[in-house]
Design a protein around this motif. Structure first.
Motif, PDB file in Angstrom:
ATOM      1  N   ALA A   1       1.532   6.706  -0.699  1.00  0.00           N
ATOM      2  CA  ALA A   1       2.195   6.853  -2.004  1.00  0.00           C
ATOM      3  C   ALA A   1       1.249   6.475  -3.135  1.00  0.00           C
ATOM      4  CB  ALA A   1       3.461   6.003  -2.048  1.00  0.00           C
ATOM      5  N   GLU A   2       0.421   5.467  -2.903  1.00  0.00           N
ATOM      6  CA  GLU A   2      -0.544   5.076  -3.938  1.00  0.00           C
ATOM      7  C   GLU A   2      -1.611   6.148  -4.126  1.00  0.00           C
ATOM      8  OE1 GLU A   2      -2.153   1.216  -3.278  1.00  0.00           O
ATOM      9  OE2 GLU A   2      -0.189   0.244  -3.285  1.00  0.00           O
ATOM     10  N   PHE A   3      -1.890   6.913  -3.094  1.00  0.00           N
ATOM     11  CA  PHE A   3      -2.852   8.009  -3.212  1.00  0.00           C
ATOM     12  C   PHE A   3      -2.392   8.980  -4.294  1.00  0.00           C
ATOM     13  CE2 PHE A   3      -4.290  12.234  -1.482  1.00  0.00           C
ATOM     14  CZ  PHE A   3      -5.625  12.075  -1.791  1.00  0.00           C
ATOM     15  N   GLU A   4      -1.106   9.276  -4.299  1.00  0.00           N
ATOM     16  CA  GLU A   4      -0.587  10.174  -5.326  1.00  0.00           C
ATOM     17  C   GLU A   4      -0.689   9.545  -6.709  1.00  0.00           C
ATOM     18  OE1 GLU A   4       2.503  13.289  -3.656  1.00  0.00           O
ATOM     19  OE2 GLU A   4       3.369  11.260  -3.708  1.00  0.00           O
ATOM     20  N   ARG A   5      -0.453   8.220  -6.795  1.00  0.00           N
ATOM     21  CA  ARG A   5      -0.575   7.545  -8.089  1.00  0.00           C
ATOM     22  C   ARG A   5      -2.011   7.632  -8.601  1.00  0.00           C
ATOM     23  NH1 ARG A   5       2.067   1.696  -7.342  1.00  0.00           N
ATOM     24  NH2 ARG A   5       1.394   1.526  -9.519  1.00  0.00           N
ATOM     25  N   LYS A   6      -2.968   7.465  -7.693  1.00  0.00           N
ATOM     26  CA  LYS A   6      -4.374   7.578  -8.101  1.00  0.00           C
ATOM     27  C   LYS A   6      -4.683   8.985  -8.586  1.00  0.00           C
ATOM     28  CE  LYS A   6      -5.714   4.028  -4.793  1.00  0.00           C
ATOM     29  NZ  LYS A   6      -6.175   3.787  -3.419  1.00  0.00           N
ATOM     30  N   LEU A   7      -4.111   9.985  -7.925  1.00  0.00           N
ATOM     31  CA  LEU A   7      -4.342  11.364  -8.356  1.00  0.00           C
ATOM     32  C   LEU A   7      -3.769  11.621  -9.746  1.00  0.00           C
ATOM     33  CD1 LEU A   7      -3.604  13.326  -5.051  1.00  0.00           C
ATOM     34  CD2 LEU A   7      -5.833  12.712  -6.014  1.00  0.00           C
ATOM     35  N   ARG A   8      -2.748  10.837 -10.120  1.00  0.00           N
ATOM     36  CA  ARG A   8      -2.182  10.981 -11.471  1.00  0.00           C
ATOM     37  C   ARG A   8      -2.949  10.167 -12.505  1.00  0.00           C
ATOM     38  NH1 ARG A   8       2.850  10.676  -8.513  1.00  0.00           N
ATOM     39  NH2 ARG A   8       3.059   8.476  -9.082  1.00  0.00           N
ATOM     40  N   GLY A   9      -3.972   9.418 -12.069  1.00  0.00           N
ATOM     41  CA  GLY A   9      -4.834   8.751 -13.036  1.00  0.00           C
ATOM     42  C   GLY A   9      -4.777   7.241 -13.050  1.00  0.00           C
ATOM     43  N   GLU A  10      -3.901   6.615 -12.255  1.00  0.00           N
ATOM     44  CA  GLU A  10      -3.867   5.153 -12.233  1.00  0.00           C
ATOM     45  C   GLU A  10      -5.103   4.608 -11.515  1.00  0.00           C
ATOM     46  OE1 GLU A  10      -0.138   2.951 -11.600  1.00  0.00           O
ATOM     47  OE2 GLU A  10       0.792   4.904 -11.233  1.00  0.00           O
ATOM     48  N   SER A  11      -5.642   3.517 -12.049  1.00  0.00           N
ATOM     49  CA  SER A  11      -6.845   2.935 -11.461  1.00  0.00           C
ATOM     50  C   SER A  11      -6.478   1.962 -10.347  1.00  0.00           C
ATOM     51  CB  SER A  11      -7.658   2.189 -12.519  1.00  0.00           C
ATOM     52  OG  SER A  11      -7.041   0.951 -12.852  1.00  0.00           O
ATOM     53  N   TYR A  12      -7.487   1.660  -9.535  1.00  0.00           N
ATOM     54  CA  TYR A  12      -7.331   0.680  -8.450  1.00  0.00           C
ATOM     55  C   TYR A  12      -6.837  -0.650  -8.994  1.00  0.00           C
ATOM     56  CZ  TYR A  12      -8.926  -2.385  -4.608  1.00  0.00           C
ATOM     57  OH  TYR A  12      -9.011  -3.319  -3.608  1.00  0.00           O
ATOM     58  N   LEU A  13      -7.477  -1.141 -10.082  1.00  0.00           N
ATOM     59  CA  LEU A  13      -7.093  -2.446 -10.622  1.00  0.00           C
ATOM     60  C   LEU A  13      -5.716  -2.394 -11.284  1.00  0.00           C
ATOM     61  CD1 LEU A  13     -10.497  -3.734 -12.061  1.00  0.00           C
ATOM     62  CD2 LEU A  13      -9.367  -4.371  -9.914  1.00  0.00           C
ATOM     63  N   ASP A  14      -5.337  -1.251 -11.868  1.00  0.00           N
ATOM     64  CA  ASP A  14      -3.992  -1.116 -12.447  1.00  0.00           C
ATOM     65  C   ASP A  14      -2.917  -1.227 -11.364  1.00  0.00           C
ATOM     66  OD1 ASP A  14      -4.961  -0.804 -14.990  1.00  0.00           O
ATOM     67  OD2 ASP A  14      -4.888   1.395 -14.963  1.00  0.00           O
ATOM     68  N   ILE A  15      -3.152  -0.555 -10.250  1.00  0.00           N
ATOM     69  CA  ILE A  15      -2.193  -0.596  -9.146  1.00  0.00           C
ATOM     70  C   ILE A  15      -2.102  -2.001  -8.577  1.00  0.00           C
ATOM     71  CG2 ILE A  15      -1.772   0.246  -6.800  1.00  0.00           C
ATOM     72  CD1 ILE A  15      -2.959   2.945  -7.720  1.00  0.00           C
ATOM     73  N   LEU A  16      -3.247  -2.678  -8.456  1.00  0.00           N
ATOM     74  CA  LEU A  16      -3.253  -4.059  -7.965  1.00  0.00           C
ATOM     75  C   LEU A  16      -2.481  -4.969  -8.907  1.00  0.00           C
ATOM     76  CD1 LEU A  16      -4.332  -6.230  -5.984  1.00  0.00           C
ATOM     77  CD2 LEU A  16      -6.379  -6.373  -7.397  1.00  0.00           C
ATOM     78  N   ALA A  17      -2.699  -4.823 -10.204  1.00  0.00           N
ATOM     79  CA  ALA A  17      -2.025  -5.682 -11.177  1.00  0.00           C
ATOM     80  C   ALA A  17      -0.514  -5.480 -11.167  1.00  0.00           C
ATOM     81  CB  ALA A  17      -2.582  -5.414 -12.579  1.00  0.00           C
ATOM     82  N   GLY A  18      -0.060  -4.300 -10.749  1.00  0.00           N
ATOM     83  CA  GLY A  18       1.367  -4.023 -10.698  1.00  0.00           C
ATOM     84  C   GLY A  18       2.027  -4.371  -9.383  1.00  0.00           C
ATOM     85  N   GLY A  19       1.307  -5.124  -8.529  1.00  0.00           N
ATOM     86  CA  GLY A  19       1.875  -5.555  -7.256  1.00  0.00           C
ATOM     87  C   GLY A  19       1.605  -4.618  -6.111  1.00  0.00           C
ATOM     88  N   GLY A  20       0.837  -3.578  -6.357  1.00  0.00           N
ATOM     89  CA  GLY A  20       0.470  -2.655  -5.294  1.00  0.00           C
ATOM     90  C   GLY A  20      -0.874  -3.018  -4.708  1.00  0.00           C
ATOM     91  N   GLY A  21      -1.574  -2.012  -4.208  1.00  0.00           N
ATOM     92  CA  GLY A  21      -2.900  -2.271  -3.661  1.00  0.00           C
ATOM     93  C   GLY A  21      -2.862  -3.217  -2.481  1.00  0.00           C
ATOM     94  N   ILE A  22      -3.758  -4.180  -2.500  1.00  0.00           N
ATOM     95  CA  ILE A  22      -3.862  -5.152  -1.418  1.00  0.00           C
ATOM     96  C   ILE A  22      -2.518  -5.834  -1.171  1.00  0.00           C
ATOM     97  CG2 ILE A  22      -4.899  -7.364  -0.763  1.00  0.00           C
ATOM     98  CD1 ILE A  22      -7.433  -6.428  -2.270  1.00  0.00           C
TER      99      ILE A  22
END
Length: 423
Positions: A95-116
């Motif tokens: 699901a995060e792969f799709e978010r990255k394709l829409r332009g969200e950065s790795y650090l943005d996803i991490l800051a929002g509780g995603g990522g690691i």
């Protein structure tokens, strides 16, 4: 003893042998290792005992019990050494792969509780049996790609209990199939969610409660992610220094997204490897190479910027020219590189980091073995080392990176035993 295994008529035998013997291959040496035309590899049980041209084969060492493998002019080389993976984890992050394709950065996803942190939740929810089954599946995939030795980092538990569990699972997975697994403790991946905003307290917990429970003879390395959103250079230095005092070898994830100075700091403490290094300058690389006399390996991970759609790749050509030894790895993990194809990483090391094919082969064998302290066991076809050997479906070295994304493996031998065959 007579030979138990003979691989003969190797069109190009890529031995990776040659000086220097006391440090990884660096500078011109990274490409100037020994290759033999029409060669052979002879083994006694799990060890290599002789390597040379077919004209020098001692046929008196052959018996009816010798297993003879006819390479038919194929490339033969050492087993791949995968020196940076996050093998044990729960779930996946499609699901995060799709978010990255829409332009969200790795650090943005991490800051929002995603990522690691997303993988941490899935990992904590998984049973030990589920984690082990997944790790064994991944190792079977790595083996098909010709990986014979693999480093497995923890780092998706981020609490004492789960981090120790991940190390236990990695060791169990290594014991239950042929690929040899070298565990690394990466409890300092990011602060655990219970320590949000308190990275120093989290590291203190690891030093006081977790590291004393780990035996450095079983888990030889401690790693840390030094980056914005993870741990500062100062906190990373204190943590690695404490780990060194407890007898661990040191590694670091650094200069992945910003140039903070983590690589030079870790090298100053004697780190065996500095990993990612996308933003490490050639000048800093030269300082590290000179200070460490070529003993610290830069482990470059070209599939990560590819998957994250980043433009910055580590300047591998400049690193080699500066005398810094270079290894390549996938960085297999569920967030920034869900790929086990080390051959693809090798090709990308040539295409995006400027390595030559010969340098890239050294980067996934001999230098990768140095990056995880396994140089006395694997990484080259040298008498005395383990009989970890690949027979490929190509005839020349340049074909290996040329066939982009292909798996060139025909046969995989680990410890002198045929463990994989792709027809």
């Amino acid at each position: 003893m007579p030979y138990t295994l003979l691989i003969c008529h190797c069109g190009q035998l890529l031995t990776l042998a040659g000086p220097p013997a006391t440090c990884p291959l660096a500078g011109p040496d990274q490409a100037n290792w020994h290759s033999i035309t029409d060669g052979y590899v002879a083994c006694e049980n799990d060890r290599i005992v002789a390597v040379g041209p077919m004209a020098e084969l001692d046929e008196s060492q052959l018996t009816p019990a010798t297993r003879i493998i006819e390479a038919h002019g194929r490339v033969v080389m050492p087993g791949l050494v995968e020196c940076h993976t996050h093998l044990v984890f729960g779930g996946q992050r499609a699901a995060e792969f799709e978010r990255k394709l829409r332009g969200e950065s790795y650090l943005d996803i991490l800051a929002g509780g995603g990522g690691i942190l997303s993988t941490v939740r899935a990992t904590r929810a998984a049973s030990e049996a589920e984690l082990l089954a997944a790790a064994l599946r991944h190792l079977a995939d790595f083996r098909r790609y010709g990986v014979t030795t693999l480093e497995a980092k923890s780092g998706y538990g981020l609490d004492a209990e789960t981090e120790l569990l991940l190390l236990r699972v990695a060791r169990a997975a290594g014991n239950q199939q042929p690929v040899r697994v070298v565990p690394t403790f990466l409890g300092a991946h990011v602060p655990g969610p219970e320590y949000a905003g308190r990275p120093t307290d989290y590291l203190a917990m690891l030093v006081n409660e977790v590291l004393p429970q780990i035996n450095p003879t079983e888990v030889p390395f401690v790693d840390i992610f030094c980056e914005q959103g993870a741990f500062s250079v100062a906190d990373s230095r204190a943590y690695l220094a404490a780990a060194r005092e407890l007898g661990f070898g040191l590694k670091i994830h650094a200069e992945q997204m910003h140039e903070l100075g983590g690589c030079e700091m870790a090298a100053d403490l004697g780190a065996v490897s500095i990993d990612h290094a996308d933003y490490l300058s050639a000048e800093a690389a030269a300082r590290i190479a000179a200070a460490m006399q070529g003993r610290t390996v830069a482990v470059l991970l070209p599939l990560v910027p590819l998957f994250l759609r980043l433009t910055q790749y580590a300047p591998g050509r400049a690193f080699i020219d500066a005398g810094l030894p270079v290894a390549l790895s996938t960085d297999f993990n569920p967030g920034s590189c869900p790929s086990k194809n080390l051959w693809l990483a090798l090709s990308m090391g040539c295409l995006k980091m400027g390595l030559t094919p010969a340098e890239a082969i050294a980067a996934v064998t001999r230098n990768a073995a140095w990056a995880i302290g396994q140089q006395q066991e694997c990484g080259s076809l040298t008498p005395g080392l383990r009989a970890d050997v690949l027979v490929l479906n190509v005839a020349t070295l340049p074909e290996i990176p040329y066939w982009l994304g292909d798996n060139p493996v025909h046969q995989v031998f680990i410890g002198g035993e045929l463990v994989e065959e792709n027809l």
